[in-house]
Design a protein around this motif. Structure first.
Motif, PDB file in Angstrom:
ATOM      1  N   ASP A   1      61.065  21.799  -2.630  1.00  0.00           N
ATOM      2  CA  ASP A   1      61.818  21.616  -3.876  1.00  0.00           C
ATOM      3  C   ASP A   1      61.017  21.999  -5.105  1.00  0.00           C
ATOM      4  O   ASP A   1      61.532  21.912  -6.237  1.00  0.00           O
TER       5      ASP A   1
ATOM      6  N   VAL B   1      52.885  17.814  -1.152  1.00  0.00           N
ATOM      7  CA  VAL B   1      53.445  17.287   0.097  1.00  0.00           C
ATOM      8  C   VAL B   1      54.729  16.517  -0.172  1.00  0.00           C
ATOM      9  O   VAL B   1      55.714  16.606   0.572  1.00  0.00           O
ATOM     10  N   LYS B   2      54.734  15.783  -1.280  1.00  0.00           N
ATOM     11  CA  LYS B   2      55.909  14.960  -1.603  1.00  0.00           C
ATOM     12  C   LYS B   2      57.104  15.831  -1.970  1.00  0.00           C
ATOM     13  O   LYS B   2      58.230  15.589  -1.510  1.00  0.00           O
ATOM     14  N   MET B   3      56.901  16.859  -2.800  1.00  0.00           N
ATOM     15  CA  MET B   3      58.023  17.690  -3.269  1.00  0.00           C
ATOM     16  C   MET B   3      58.433  18.732  -2.211  1.00  0.00           C
ATOM     17  O   MET B   3      59.605  19.091  -2.126  1.00  0.00           O
ATOM     18  N   GLY B   4      57.487  19.243  -1.407  1.00  0.00           N
ATOM     19  CA  GLY B   4      57.822  20.199  -0.361  1.00  0.00           C
ATOM     20  C   GLY B   4      58.419  21.472  -0.930  1.00  0.00           C
ATOM     21  O   GLY B   4      57.925  22.060  -1.900  1.00  0.00           O
TER      22      GLY B   4
ATOM     23  N   LYS C   1      48.839  15.754  -2.990  1.00  0.00           N
ATOM     24  CA  LYS C   1      49.848  14.736  -2.674  1.00  0.00           C
ATOM     25  C   LYS C   1      51.203  15.108  -3.265  1.00  0.00           C
ATOM     26  O   LYS C   1      52.243  14.919  -2.636  1.00  0.00           O
ATOM     27  N   GLN C   2      51.194  15.645  -4.502  1.00  0.00           N
ATOM     28  CA  GLN C   2      52.457  16.033  -5.155  1.00  0.00           C
ATOM     29  C   GLN C   2      53.145  17.159  -4.387  1.00  0.00           C
ATOM     30  O   GLN C   2      54.372  17.168  -4.236  1.00  0.00           O
TER      31      GLN C   2
END
Length: 1099
Positions: free
Chosen positions: A542, A537-540, A534-535
């Motif tokens: 970056d 996917v969220k940060m992508g 999940k982390q």
């Protein structure tokens, strides 16, 4: 075997019909047939009128009574035909008392089929017209006149066993060429005759005489094919002289069995057979040999190899009636003139399968002493057996059985006094330039003076020779059929069944290993996605490196805490050992393994060489060449039993492989299994009759068996095949010892093997280059021995016969030559001037572009060549034997090469001698023979290369260095440049000339890279403090052989110097594990470890 009695046997001859007949007085003449045999009239047919269509039914039967007691014999049936003469009866004129007759034509019936076991045969024989006969001009649309004839006996004259055991001899006398100038067609007529004696049973001989030769002035060549003629006089019709279906066809000079069949004789023979005078006979005489006569005939050839064929001329003189005494006196004193003799070598008829010999034979003056010395013949067929042979034209002069007369006492031949020789030339001085005695081991120049046979001397002056053919119906010595030989070979060596493909093996193990890695990788990715998916996917995009490093630490912690890390590790450990192969195991090909084995042989590391050879067999057990290479290695180490096993396995893979057959034969000889050796050698000559080495080895085998006749046969055939090959192709120059296609397949280039033994290779060795940038840890490859070490006999030693005395005697006759001044050419300066990084880059690029490519030879890459002298059959065989390390067999061939007229001491001969003594570590003899080789060819790089090996092995590295430097300075490469560069580089390293060592190893890495070449380059770079280049070179060496302790040792030193502790410790661990034997190098590692403070994991 007792001959079936023919007493009371009757041969019936029936003439049934005649066709296309016509007469002098019209188309319906009255004719009759007269049958004649052996100059005796058998009877006349009834007088029958010919029909208008030209046919006539005679139905006339006559008979021949056979008798062994002085009458007509089987031999008469063999060489005398039946004559059928058709005569026209002219109508009576007024006041004419007797009928007039005119001969129309004559037919000839050959009775030979009766001696082949036939009871009866029918034939249509042509009726040959006599001169002036109306049959000479056949009517338009009509065929040649002919007669239907049937010949029969109540039962066969010979049983099948007798037919099989008997034989038929045919002698065809073609012509005598380049006869003396005193032979002229004008003046008194001469009867030119040739005669020879054919042995029979007991004390009797058959005398075969050919008469009435025709003297021609020349100007054109005799036509071929041309018919053979009956040696029967007084044949009425010219066409009846010709034997049916028998022709003289000629052939190339080189394929003849007699003399004057060499290329240098071609010009003389062309001139003699086109321009010069000749006497032409074109007669064929026959002689039936019953089983006992066949044995006598064969024994006579074995006892007397040369048979005399006499030639003479007798004037045709009209003898006054009532004065026989005068005739007898004239014969005794003056009739026989120009008495000459030709010596025909009959030995080829004792060769297996040989039924025919044809050739040209020199004519020499007839001298009793010389004829007896050469042929053991005590009398002359013309002079001593009664002059009726020379003048009785009625008998025909063929095969008249006469009791052997009391021979002329040789002591009665008066010796010529010395004063009679004054002012006279010796026979050899008068001989034609192209004539030499090839029928005797002794030259004719030393024969008795010829002053008592001055007429015969003219044959020598003119260069006279006769051409004749001797043919048997069946070979005296049967030859094994190819099918029988193949069957015998198959019985000894059954073919190997095809290798069944295994479902497992290394390939499956590697694929399973890869599948296991994929499975573990997927499980680790799933675990990472569960923890951080999940982390991510969220940060992508970056996400920075610090975050990734934190995720990595957390993942490692979770795997260790949960026990999954241990589970994954054990899962990989449970894979088979086959999956833990090194890059060397995966990427090294068969030819590289062969080069590595070859290097191990040179360094006398026979255990490691065996490992490489066995590894090749494990990889490709169906590869025939791998078995041959391993067998040659076993011969080098004198493991004869294992060598035989290897060669026989190779032969079982291909029963028609010539090299395998020959090597099986050689091993059978070495193990004294002579019956099998003969089968192998004979099968090789049957499968490839043009193979020079096969015939030569067969001849050497027969020499061991003391079978001189068959030995001569095999050597003669080998020489003939070599001569034919030389005429077909121009001699090729090569920079190496090139075997002249002994297997009939791809030619292989040879290179001098361990201490100079010949080896070959078919492909160039290429390795995978350095591709891109790889982690430093990739240089450290885990060693894994895939093949168990097998001890092999240490140190080759060979048994050589004492050729030294012969060589010393022959070398005394050679004049010593001063050594020419040689200017050494420097090494390539460009290599020494380039930087290390540039050189490594250049090598890497060259390897990448040449990956997976093959070449004709891995040791010789330059186009320069060494001109070679014309080879001999023995030197070609020596090259083959040295290539496979069969040095135990070489000494016998060297003796033949020394005595061979086309061979003798040569540079290559002394080089081979030097190599054989170098194998025995007999350095003194080696140096002596190398000195002889250098005197004969000072500029031969092979001489200097082998001399360098001599000094290197004897410990004189300074002299070895000078020889090696001279060898590589030649424009032409030596045959073993790989090992010359290796040993020269080694000497440079010893003498701390590191720049020269680096340059030398760079050259050999370009030509034929191996673990040792890269190791030498790595050592040189390390000593020059070029650590990056050293590491790259040592990594290449490690990739090719990752269980070389010295490579690991220098990798450890490099890693210590650059400060990589983990890799230094790993390299040191493998150095110790592989038992480094160089104590000085091990001490150097310990010193550097103490200096840097790490590198030894034991502390």
């Amino acid at each position: 075997m007792e001959q079936v009695s023919s007493i009371g046997r009757t041969v019936h001859i029936t003439v049934t019909n005649g066709y296309d007949l016509k007469g002098f007085k019209g188309d319906t003449p009255v004719t009759f047939v007269r049958a004649e045999f052996n100059q005796v009239v058998l009877g006349d047919s009834s007088k029958i009128t010919v029909s208008p269509e030209g046919t006539v039914k005679y139905n006339f039967t006559s008979s021949i009574e056979l008798s062994l007691d002085g009458g007509i014999t089987l031999d008469d049936l063999a060489h005398k035909p039946l004559f059928l003469t058709v005569t026209e009866v002219l109508p009576k004129e007024k006041k004419q008392k007797d009928e007039k007759t005119l001969t129309l034509g004559q037919a000839v019936v050959d009775l030979l089929p009766l001696l082949e076991g036939e009871e009866s045969f029918e034939t249509v024989v042509p009726l040959h017209p006599v001169q002036g006969s109306p049959l000479e001009t056949p009517s338009a649309g009509s065929k040649q006149c002919s007669l239907d004839v049937k010949v029969s006996v109540a039962e066969p004259l010979l049983t099948p066993a007798q037919v099989s055991a008997s034989n038929l001899l045919k002698v065809t006398l073609e012509a005598a060429y380049s006869v003396p100038e005193s032979f002229v067609p004008v003046g008194p007529q001469q009867n030119y005759m040739v005669g020879l004696q054919v042995p029979s049973v007991g004390e009797k001989d058959f005398h075969m005489v050919f008469k009435n030769g025709t003297l021609k002035l020349g100007g054109e060549r005799e036509v071929v094919p041309r018919p053979k003629k009956w040696p029967i006089p007084n044949i009425l019709a010219p066409g009846a002289n010709n034997i049916p279906d028998a022709f003289i066809v000629g052939g190339p000079y080189e394929e003849e069995e007699g003399e004057l069949n060499h290329p240098e004789d071609r010009e003389f023979r062309n001139q003699a057979e086109c321009i010069k005078k000749r006497i032409v006979w074109d007669l064929e005489g026959r002689c039936y040999l019953d089983p006992s006569a066949v044995a006598s005939f064969q024994k006579r050839i074995a006892d007397c190899r040369l048979w005399p064929v006499e030639i003479t001329r007798v004037p045709l003189i009209t003898v006054p009636k009532g004065k026989p005494g005068k005739l007898e006196k004239t014969e005794d004193e003056n009739q026989l003139s120009f008495h000459g003799v030709a010596y025909v070598n009959m030995v080829p008829l004792l060769y297996p399968g040989v039924k025919r010999i044809r050739g040209a034979f020199h004519v020499y003056p007839y001298l009793d002493s010389t004829v007896f010395e050469k042929t053991k013949c005590l009398f002359s067929i013309f002079r001593d057996t009664g002059h009726q042979l020379a003048h009785n034209n009625k008998a025909g002069g063929l095969n008249s059985p006469l009791s052997k007369p009391v021979s002329k006492n040789l002591k009665e031949e008066k010796p010529v006094k010395d004063k009679e020789l004054d002012g006279r030339s010796r026979p050899g001085d008068l001989q034609a330039p192209s004539i030499k005695s090839q029928s005797s081991d002794t030259p004719l120049d030393g024969e008795a003076p010829l002053s008592h046979n001055l007429e015969g001397q003219q044959y020598l002056e003119a260069g006279t020779y006769i051409v004749l053919e001797i043919q048997l119906e069946k070979a005296l010595v049967p030859k094994r059929m190819p099918e029988e030989l193949a069957r015998r070979v198959k019985e000894m060596i059954p073919p190997r069944p095809p290798l069944t493909r295994r479902t497992g093996g290394a390939q499956k193990a590697v694929s399973d290993y890869h599948a296991q890695i994929k499975s573990i990788s997927k499980a680790i990715l799933d675990e990472y996605h569960r923890m951080f998916g999940k982390q991510v996917v969220k940060m992508g995009s970056d996400m920075d490196s610090e975050t990734l490093e934190e995720h990595k630490c957390q993942l490692n912690y979770e795997l260790n805490c949960s026990g999954k890390y241990f589970a994954f590790k054990e899962q990989l450990k449970s894979m088979p050992d086959d999956t833990q192969g090194t890059p060397a195991t995966i990427h090294i090909n068969s030819e590289q393994l062969r080069l590595f084995a070859f290097e191990a042989e040179v360094n006398e590391n026979f255990e490691m060489a065996a490992v490489y050879y066995e590894e090749r067999l494990v990889r490709e057990p169906q590869n025939l060449d791998h078995w041959l290479d391993y067998g040659a290695f076993c011969l080098l180490t004198e493991d004869i039993t294992k060598a035989q096993e290897c060669f026989r396995k190779a032969l079982s893979l291909n029963e028609s492989h010539i090299h395998s057959l020959l090597l099986c034969g050689v091993l059978a000889v070495l193990m004294e299994n002579y019956e099998q050796a003969e089968i192998f050698f004979e099968d090789a000559t049957c499968l490839e009759p043009t193979n020079v080495v096969a015939w030569t080895l067969l001849g050497l085998f027969y020499e061991i068996q003391n079978n001189d006749i068959r030995m001569e046969m095999a050597f003669h055939e080998a020489f003939k095949q070599l001569q034919a090959r030389t005429l077909q192709t121009k001699p090729k120059s090569t920079g190496t010892l090139e075997n002249a296609d002994t297997s009939g397949g791809v030619k292989r280039e040879h290179s001098l093997g361990p201490w100079g033994a010949l080896h070959d290779s078919a492909t160039v060795i290429k390795t995978d280059g350095l591709t891109g940038i790889r982690p430093r840890s990739s240089h450290l490859l885990t060693p894994h021995l895939t093949t168990e070490l097998h001890p092999t006999p240490q140190g080759p030693s060979t048994v050589l016969s004492s050729l030294d005395e012969f060589v010393e005697e022959s070398s005394k006759a050679q004049s010593e030559t001063q050594e020419p001044i040689m200017t050494l050419q420097p090494l390539e300066p460009s290599l020494g001037q380039k930087s290390s990084n540039a050189l490594l880059k250049e090598l890497t690029l060259k390897k990448e572009t040449s990956k997976c490519q093959d070449s004709s030879a891995f040791l010789h890459s330059t186009p320069h060549t060494i001109p070679q002298a014309p080879t001999t059959i023995f030197m070609e065989t020596i090259r083959f034997l040295m290539k496979v390390n069969a040095v135990q067999f070489v000494h016998r061939v060297l003796a033949h090469e020394l005595l061979c007229p086309q061979g003798g001491p040569s540079c290559e001969y002394y080089l081979v001698l030097a190599q054989t003594h170098l194998l025995k570590k007999d350095f003194a003899k080696t140096e002596e023979y190398l000195q002889q080789a250098a005197q004969m060819d000072y500029l031969n790089p092979n001489v200097w290369g082998v001399k360098g090996h001599l000094y290197f092995l004897s410990g004189n590295h300074a002299e070895a260095k000078a020889c090696y430097e001279r060898t590589i300075s030649f424009v032409v490469d030596a045959s073993e440049m790989h090992f010359i560069f290796l040993r020269l580089g080694h000497i440079y390293l010893e003498e701390k000339e590191y720049e020269k060592a680096k340059s030398t190893y760079m050259q050999v890495c370009k030509r034929s890279p191996s673990c040792l070449t890269w190791l030498g380059l790595g050592i040189a770079c390390y000593r020059l403090e070029e650590l990056t280049e050293a590491e790259d070179a040592l990594s290449e060496a490690n990739a090719l052989n990752n269980y070389n302790a010295e490579v690991w040792a220098y990798l450890a030193l490099v890693c210590l110097k650059v400060g990589r502790q983990l890799e230094a410790e790993q390299a040191y661990k493998y150095t110790i594990k592989l038992k480094l034997k160089d104590e000085a190098l091990l001490a150097e590692i310990h010193t550097v470890q103490e200096m840097v403070g790490f590198g030894d994991p034991s502390f």
